[in-house]
Scaffold this motif. Structure first.
Motif, mmCIF file in Angstrom:
data_model
loop_
_atom_site.group_PDB
_atom_site.id
_atom_site.type_symbol
_atom_site.label_atom_id
_atom_site.label_comp_id
_atom_site.label_asym_id
_atom_site.label_seq_id
_atom_site.Cartn_x
_atom_site.Cartn_y
_atom_site.Cartn_z
ATOM 1 N N TYR A 285 0.840 -1.187 0.000
ATOM 2 C CA TYR A 285 0.000 0.000 0.000
ATOM 3 C C TYR A 285 0.882 1.247 0.000
ATOM 4 O O TYR A 285 1.918 1.305 0.651
ATOM 5 N N ARG A 286 0.410 2.259 -0.746
ATOM 6 C CA ARG A 286 1.157 3.508 -0.876
ATOM 7 C C ARG A 286 0.484 4.593 -0.030
ATOM 8 O O ARG A 286 -0.739 4.714 -0.033
ATOM 9 N N TYR A 287 1.315 5.396 0.616
ATOM 10 C CA TYR A 287 0.806 6.471 1.460
ATOM 11 C C TYR A 287 1.526 7.773 1.091
ATOM 12 O O TYR A 287 2.725 7.780 0.823
ATOM 13 N N TYR A 288 0.765 8.851 1.115
ATOM 14 C CA TYR A 288 1.301 10.171 0.778
ATOM 15 C C TYR A 288 1.144 11.110 1.973
ATOM 16 O O TYR A 288 0.177 11.001 2.757
ATOM 17 N N ALA A 289 2.082 12.031 2.097
ATOM 18 C CA ALA A 289 2.036 13.010 3.180
ATOM 19 C C ALA A 289 1.187 14.204 2.759
ATOM 20 O O ALA A 289 1.164 14.582 1.589
ATOM 21 N N PRO A 290 0.462 14.810 3.729
ATOM 22 C CA PRO A 290 -0.312 16.022 3.409
ATOM 23 C C PRO A 290 0.544 17.116 2.781
ATOM 24 O O PRO A 290 0.054 17.899 1.962
ATOM 25 N N SER A 291 1.834 17.163 3.150
ATOM 26 C CA SER A 291 2.713 18.183 2.578
ATOM 27 C C SER A 291 2.950 17.993 1.083
ATOM 28 O O SER A 291 3.465 18.885 0.411
ATOM 29 N N GLN A 292 2.578 16.804 0.538
ATOM 30 C CA GLN A 292 2.752 16.537 -0.888
ATOM 31 C C GLN A 292 1.571 17.022 -1.722
ATOM 32 O O GLN A 292 1.607 16.948 -2.955
ATOM 33 N N ILE A 293 0.511 17.496 -1.051
ATOM 34 C CA ILE A 293 -0.687 17.921 -1.790
ATOM 35 C C ILE A 293 -0.367 19.079 -2.728
ATOM 36 O O ILE A 293 -0.810 19.111 -3.884
ATOM 37 N N GLU A 294 0.421 20.034 -2.266
ATOM 38 C CA GLU A 294 0.748 21.189 -3.118
ATOM 39 C C GLU A 294 1.458 20.746 -4.392
ATOM 40 O O GLU A 294 1.118 21.192 -5.499
ATOM 41 N N ALA A 295 2.444 19.837 -4.236
ATOM 42 C CA ALA A 295 3.141 19.314 -5.419
ATOM 43 C C ALA A 295 2.187 18.499 -6.282
ATOM 44 O O ALA A 295 2.256 18.528 -7.520
ATOM 45 N N GLY A 296 1.270 17.770 -5.630
ATOM 46 C CA GLY A 296 0.313 16.970 -6.378
ATOM 47 C C GLY A 296 -0.619 17.811 -7.226
ATOM 48 O O GLY A 296 -0.919 17.482 -8.382
ATOM 49 N N VAL A 297 -1.085 18.938 -6.667
ATOM 50 C CA VAL A 297 -1.941 19.851 -7.432
ATOM 51 C C VAL A 297 -1.162 20.434 -8.616
ATOM 52 O O VAL A 297 -1.688 20.583 -9.728
ATOM 53 N N LEU A 298 0.130 20.762 -8.406
ATOM 54 C CA LEU A 298 0.963 21.279 -9.490
ATOM 55 C C LEU A 298 1.106 20.238 -10.603
ATOM 56 O O LEU A 298 1.013 20.569 -11.799
ATOM 57 N N VAL A 299 1.303 18.968 -10.208
ATOM 58 C CA VAL A 299 1.404 17.895 -11.208
ATOM 59 C C VAL A 299 0.088 17.759 -11.974
ATOM 60 O O VAL A 299 0.074 17.561 -13.189
ATOM 61 N N ALA A 300 -1.037 17.873 -11.260
ATOM 62 C CA ALA A 300 -2.340 17.785 -11.927
ATOM 63 C C ALA A 300 -2.496 18.890 -12.965
ATOM 64 O O ALA A 300 -3.009 18.664 -14.070
ATOM 65 N N ARG A 301 -2.034 20.096 -12.632
ATOM 66 C CA ARG A 301 -2.137 21.207 -13.584
ATOM 67 C C ARG A 301 -1.194 20.999 -14.766
ATOM 68 O O ARG A 301 -1.545 21.297 -15.916
ATOM 69 N N MET A 302 0.013 20.489 -14.495
ATOM 70 C CA MET A 302 0.943 20.202 -15.591
ATOM 71 C C MET A 302 0.390 19.099 -16.479
ATOM 72 O O MET A 302 0.531 19.136 -17.707
ATOM 73 N N ARG A 303 -0.243 18.108 -15.852
ATOM 74 C CA ARG A 303 -0.854 17.014 -16.631
ATOM 75 C C ARG A 303 -1.938 17.538 -17.555
ATOM 76 O O ARG A 303 -2.026 17.162 -18.729
ATOM 77 N N ALA A 304 -2.762 18.456 -17.052
ATOM 78 C CA ALA A 304 -3.829 19.036 -17.873
ATOM 79 C C ALA A 304 -3.256 19.876 -19.009
ATOM 80 O O ALA A 304 -3.867 19.977 -20.085
ATOM 81 N N ALA A 305 -2.074 20.466 -18.790
ATOM 82 C CA ALA A 305 -1.438 21.297 -19.822
ATOM 83 C C ALA A 305 -0.610 20.481 -20.803
ATOM 84 O O ALA A 305 -0.027 21.037 -21.744
ATOM 85 N N GLY A 306 -0.545 19.169 -20.583
ATOM 86 C CA GLY A 306 0.196 18.313 -21.511
ATOM 87 C C GLY A 306 1.698 18.369 -21.331
ATOM 88 O O GLY A 306 2.449 18.089 -22.271
ATOM 89 N N VAL A 307 2.174 18.730 -20.147
ATOM 90 C CA VAL A 307 3.618 18.790 -19.888
ATOM 91 C C VAL A 307 4.186 17.386 -19.839
ATOM 92 O O VAL A 307 3.619 16.488 -19.202
ATOM 93 N N ALA A 308 5.305 17.168 -20.502
ATOM 94 C CA ALA A 308 5.943 15.859 -20.533
ATOM 95 C C ALA A 308 6.523 15.521 -19.157
ATOM 96 O O ALA A 308 6.902 16.410 -18.380
ATOM 97 N N VAL A 309 6.612 14.213 -18.860
ATOM 98 C CA VAL A 309 7.094 13.764 -17.555
ATOM 99 C C VAL A 309 8.495 14.286 -17.231
ATOM 100 O O VAL A 309 8.732 14.754 -16.109
#
Length: 353
Positions: A43-67
């Motif tokens: 099982y994978r667990y994430y820290a609440p402090s990773q939410i900000e980075a996660g939201v940024l990744v979601a926005r980059m994903r929507a913009a089509g930014v490459a990995v």
């Protein structure tokens, strides 16, 4: 960090708006790696402090930014990340413009598909036509049999003459005194030379393209030459001219000095165009100084490697005391042109650095 503070992958996925399957992919790629993975259950667990980075990744994903770029942005400071995004915006804008031009060209080629099979007719001065043929057909001198030939295009009140050997292309546009219809045909270099010879002694010549045949008629109605199209599909080479991206900068040289430099032993097989300094550099570091617009000197380094003989051939047929080299990047053909003859242009493929 206690278990109570960690978020399950499903909770974290809902919080940032990315599916759990995508989070597993990003973790494998080094983006948004879980804070903890249970060694027994997986099982994978994430820290609440990773939410900000996660939201940024979601926005980059929507913009089509490459990995790879996602990784770089997450690991960069705010100013560095901003510069990365600025470069991505510039690249995306250039790609969008190019795709737009390609779509326009595709649309036009579909519309032309019917027109090019119709009959067309135009009247030009014989000596002008002969000179234009001789000027352009030089580009076929080293062409293989599968591309060798001169393409004649009559449409929109103009005659286009185009020849290529795959590595460079010569294009000449003429404005007939009278023109009607649209059609395209391709003749062999030998037939093109015969056409030039037939036109050179006549004040006016009527060009007729009918059912895949080229016919030249004099002012008395006498057929002075007739030849069929080559036995293969006739390419619309004019698209290679019309779909070229805008030039990034222009480098100018004295024509004779440029041709002499390119054909000199020092040039060997290739030369390097240094757009920032407005010069061409040979293999042994000899330099020919030209000029570039003042604004281009601050646009960043642009160095393009060219085959010496190909570039010299293009320069030799662009008539005029000065030659302009239109430059885009290291992979886009260089546009060779004289400021005195804007209806004549050559495209020369660069070499890989």
């Amino acid at each position: 960090m206690s278990d109570e503070r960690l978020l399950t992958i499903s909770t974290f996925a809902r919080a940032i708006g990315i599916p759990g399957s995508a989070l597993r992919f990003y973790a494998a790629e080094g983006v948004l790696v879980p804070a903890e993975v249970d060694s027994f259950s997986g099982y994978r667990y994430y820290a609440p402090s990773q939410i900000e980075a996660g939201v940024l990744v979601a926005r980059m994903r929507a913009a089509g930014v490459a990995v790879p770029m996602m990784r770089d942005i997450l690991q960069s400071s705010a100013p560095e990340a901003t510069r990365l995004i600025d470069r991505a915006i510039a690249t995306h804008s250039a790609q969008s413009r190019r795709r737009g031009l390609e779509l326009v060209a595709l649309r036009e080629s579909i519309l032309d598909a019917e027109r090019v099979h119709q009959a067309a007719r135009a009247t030009l001065p014989g000596t002008v036509l002969a000179s234009a043929i001789d000027q352009v057909v030089v580009a076929t001198s080293a062409a293989s049999d599968d591309v060798s030939g001169l393409v004649w295009v009559l449409r929109d009140g103009r005659l286009e003459l185009i020849a290529t050997d795959r590595y460079w292309l010569a294009y000449r546009e003429l404005r007939p005194r009278e023109s009607d219809g649209a059609a395209r045909v391709m003749t062999t270099p030998e037939a093109a030379a015969a056409a030039a010879s037939a036109c050179a002694q006549r004040a006016e010549v009527v060009i007729e393209i009918v059912e895949g045949r080229l016919r030249l008629v004099d002012t008395h109605g006498e057929v002075v030459m007739e030849t069929p199209s080559v036995e293969r599909a006739v390419p619309d080479l004019s698209l290679l001219i019309s779909t070229q991206p805008p030039t990034r900068t222009i480098a100018g040289f004295a024509s004779q000095a440029l041709e002499d430099f390119l054909r000199a032993p020092a040039a060997d097989d290739h030369v390097l165009i240094d757009a920032r300094h407005g010069e061409i550099v040979s293999n042994n570091e000899q330099r020919l100084q030209g000029w570039v617009p003042t604004a281009s000197r601050d646009s960043g380094a642009l160095r393009i490697q060219m085959q010496s003989e190909l570039l010299a051939s293009a320069v030799s047929i662009c008539q005029g005391p000065e030659t302009l080299l239109g430059l885009v990047d290291a992979s886009t053909p260089v546009r060779v042109q004289s400021p005195l003859q804007d209806a004549m242009a050559c495209l020369v493929m660069p070499m890989r650095l």
